[in-house]
Design an enzyme around this catalytic site. Sequence first.
Site, PDB file in Angstrom:
ATOM      1  N   GLN A 171       0.828  -1.219   0.000  1.00  0.00           N
ATOM      2  CA  GLN A 171       0.000   0.000   0.000  1.00  0.00           C
ATOM      3  C   GLN A 171       0.855   1.259   0.000  1.00  0.00           C
ATOM      4  O   GLN A 171       0.351   2.343  -0.300  1.00  0.00           O
ATOM      5  CB  GLN A 171      -0.947  -0.016   1.192  1.00  0.00           C
ATOM      6  CG  GLN A 171      -0.253   0.093   2.532  1.00  0.00           C
ATOM      7  CD  GLN A 171      -1.214  -0.049   3.702  1.00  0.00           C
ATOM      8  OE1 GLN A 171      -1.722  -1.133   3.985  1.00  0.00           O
ATOM      9  NE2 GLN A 171      -1.459   1.048   4.406  1.00  0.00           N
ATOM     10  N   CYS A 220      -5.312   0.375   3.509  1.00  0.00           N
ATOM     11  CA  CYS A 220      -5.426  -1.036   3.888  1.00  0.00           C
ATOM     12  C   CYS A 220      -6.859  -1.534   3.767  1.00  0.00           C
ATOM     13  O   CYS A 220      -7.093  -2.681   3.378  1.00  0.00           O
ATOM     14  CB  CYS A 220      -4.927  -1.215   5.317  1.00  0.00           C
ATOM     15  SG  CYS A 220      -5.714  -0.120   6.498  1.00  0.00           S
ATOM     16  N   HIS A 253      -6.276  -1.097  11.488  1.00  0.00           N
ATOM     17  CA  HIS A 253      -5.690  -1.631  10.260  1.00  0.00           C
ATOM     18  C   HIS A 253      -6.600  -2.736   9.722  1.00  0.00           C
ATOM     19  O   HIS A 253      -7.274  -3.419  10.494  1.00  0.00           O
ATOM     20  CB  HIS A 253      -4.293  -2.183  10.582  1.00  0.00           C
ATOM     21  CG  HIS A 253      -3.510  -2.616   9.391  1.00  0.00           C
ATOM     22  ND1 HIS A 253      -3.326  -1.824   8.283  1.00  0.00           N
ATOM     23  CD2 HIS A 253      -2.848  -3.782   9.118  1.00  0.00           C
ATOM     24  CE1 HIS A 253      -2.582  -2.467   7.405  1.00  0.00           C
ATOM     25  NE2 HIS A 253      -2.286  -3.654   7.875  1.00  0.00           N
TER      26      HIS A 253
END
Lengths: 73, 214
Positions: free
Chosen positions: B19, B25, B162
């Site tokens: 990323q 993410c 995340h």
Amino acid sequence: ANSEEFDLRHLCFQNATKRHAYLNSFSTVAQSAKYGINQFSDFSQEEFRDLYLGASADRALLFPGLKTGKTEG
Amino acid sequence: LPAKFDWRDKAVVAPVQNQQACGSCWAFSVVGAVQSVHAIDGSQLVELSVQQVVDCSFQNEGCNGGSPVQALKWLKQSKMKLVPQSEYPYKAKTGICHFFSQSHGVVAVKNFTAYDFSGQEEAMMGHLVEHGPLAAIVDAVSWQDYLGGIIQHHCSSQRSNHAVLVVGYNTTGDIPYWIVQNSWGTTWGNEGYVYIKIGSNVCGIADSVAAVFL
């Protein structure tokens, strides 16, 4: 070298090595996670969070298979 | 349930992506799930456009972050078909949404589920085997320093920050673990993967887990 940026990265790196020692102190068996120097070691924790951790969460419903052990009626 | 299961063995998991310095993410986890389920359904594994989701999922904030569930809601409601990554490549920056004709797209999301499996990780294992790789959210603050092995400490549940893709599990050893694909490139962790202990919602891996239906 000798730049303000270098000093900042050096400090981040030193802090990272201190963190690794703490994190690895919990690794008691061979399969345990290991922590050490990687591509993020010269980022501060704040920078790392800002740049790489971008998820927010929505509360999810509890999976309906849960057995609470309670009965009614 | 089998003692171990890994969707990579069925060749339906795309390679680990990077990323870069962009909080995307959430888009990688959703697109990873969609492209795997598409392959499980019998199609060839095609890498789909993460940038399309970053640019077009307007309830989310592109590189400033987002929620996998919000992205899935948008994909379901808009019926927008994801195009191949090759046609809408990843730029690690939020851009203007590019529209394609529906005939150009590969696949649309028909539906999805999002459940909290905390305390029920065995049911989550069944969900993975039944429905394909799962988009999940985790607390990944300590992953800054991760090199490999099974994570059992140093992260919490209910503090997610995340998004990742759960592709398998292994319960044959002393410590059962989830096999989780991350999006920080192959030089991080176990060639881009992280292993998380099963059974006590380590890192909040079971807090919000989404499966997609195409």
